[in-house]
Scaffold this motif. Sequence first.
Motif, short mmCIF file in Angstrom:
data_model
loop_
_atom_site.label_atom_id
_atom_site.label_comp_id
_atom_site.label_asym_id
_atom_site.label_seq_id
_atom_site.Cartn_x
_atom_site.Cartn_y
_atom_site.Cartn_z
N UNK A 98 0.93 -1.11 0.01
CA UNK A 98 -0.02 -0.15 0.14
C UNK A 98 1.08 1.00 -0.10
N UNK A 99 0.89 2.01 -1.27
CA UNK A 99 1.51 3.18 -1.12
C UNK A 99 0.87 4.22 -0.50
N UNK A 100 1.51 4.64 0.58
CA UNK A 100 0.84 5.88 1.19
C UNK A 100 1.97 6.70 1.60
N UNK A 101 1.87 7.84 2.36
CA UNK A 101 2.83 8.95 2.73
C UNK A 101 3.77 8.25 3.80
N UNK A 102 2.95 7.23 4.65
CA UNK A 102 3.43 6.95 5.76
C UNK A 102 4.51 5.70 5.21
N UNK A 103 3.86 4.87 4.44
CA UNK A 103 4.86 3.55 4.19
C UNK A 103 6.12 4.16 3.23
N UNK A 104 6.02 5.19 2.39
CA UNK A 104 7.09 5.81 1.68
C UNK A 104 8.09 6.29 2.66
N UNK A 105 7.58 7.16 3.62
CA UNK A 105 8.40 7.70 4.63
C UNK A 105 9.17 6.67 5.57
N UNK A 106 8.70 5.68 5.78
CA UNK A 106 9.28 4.59 6.55
C UNK A 106 10.24 3.81 5.71
N UNK A 107 9.89 3.46 4.39
CA UNK A 107 10.83 2.85 3.61
C UNK A 107 12.21 3.70 3.42
N UNK A 108 11.95 5.02 3.10
CA UNK A 108 13.07 5.91 2.81
C UNK A 108 13.82 6.23 4.01
N UNK A 109 13.19 6.23 5.20
CA UNK A 109 14.07 6.49 6.42
C UNK A 109 15.00 5.20 6.69
N UNK A 110 14.41 4.06 6.58
CA UNK A 110 15.13 3.20 6.78
C UNK A 110 16.26 2.83 5.78
N UNK A 111 16.11 3.01 4.63
CA UNK A 111 17.02 2.86 3.54
C UNK A 111 18.31 4.05 3.78
N UNK A 112 18.08 5.34 4.03
CA UNK A 112 18.80 6.15 4.33
C UNK A 112 19.53 5.85 5.67
N UNK A 113 18.81 5.51 6.57
CA UNK A 113 19.47 4.99 7.86
C UNK A 113 20.32 3.99 7.81
N UNK A 114 20.10 2.87 6.91
CA UNK A 114 21.00 1.77 6.65
C UNK A 114 22.44 2.25 5.81
N UNK A 115 22.03 3.06 4.85
CA UNK A 115 23.24 3.67 4.20
C UNK A 115 24.20 4.30 5.25
N UNK A 116 23.65 5.29 5.94
CA UNK A 116 24.29 6.02 6.93
C UNK A 116 25.19 5.07 7.96
N UNK A 117 24.41 3.93 8.48
CA UNK A 117 25.12 3.08 9.43
C UNK A 117 26.34 2.45 8.66
#
Length: 105
Positions: free
Chosen positions: A55-74
């Motif tokens: 389900x593409x929603x603002x919330x699911x997009x934000x969670x996906x993007x934050x997890x990806x960015x966080x993983x890259x930074x880590x």
Amino acid sequence: REGGEHDKRAGQILEEVKEIMWDKVGIVRTVSGTASAALELGALLDEAEDLFERGVTEATCMARDAAEAGRCVAVSANRNRKSGGTHFIEDDVGGEKKAAAEAGQ
């Protein structure tokens, strides 16, 4: 579908990402902490991508993007073994090579 359980879980994932980033990839870091963060964030990214695909929603997009960015930074923080700028790397007590290996080094 807008809202619902997918958005609720996406909000929880976003909070978990924030907590992991603060606790393990913040100003004072350890090699084992950044390695652990990369693994945890990778698992959250998998879950967030699944939510986004269902389900593409603002919330699911934000969670996906934050997890990806966080993983890259880590991962990047784990590879950087020098203190500099506003970040400081504390010495780990044992387990440094194991932590680096788990993070994909």
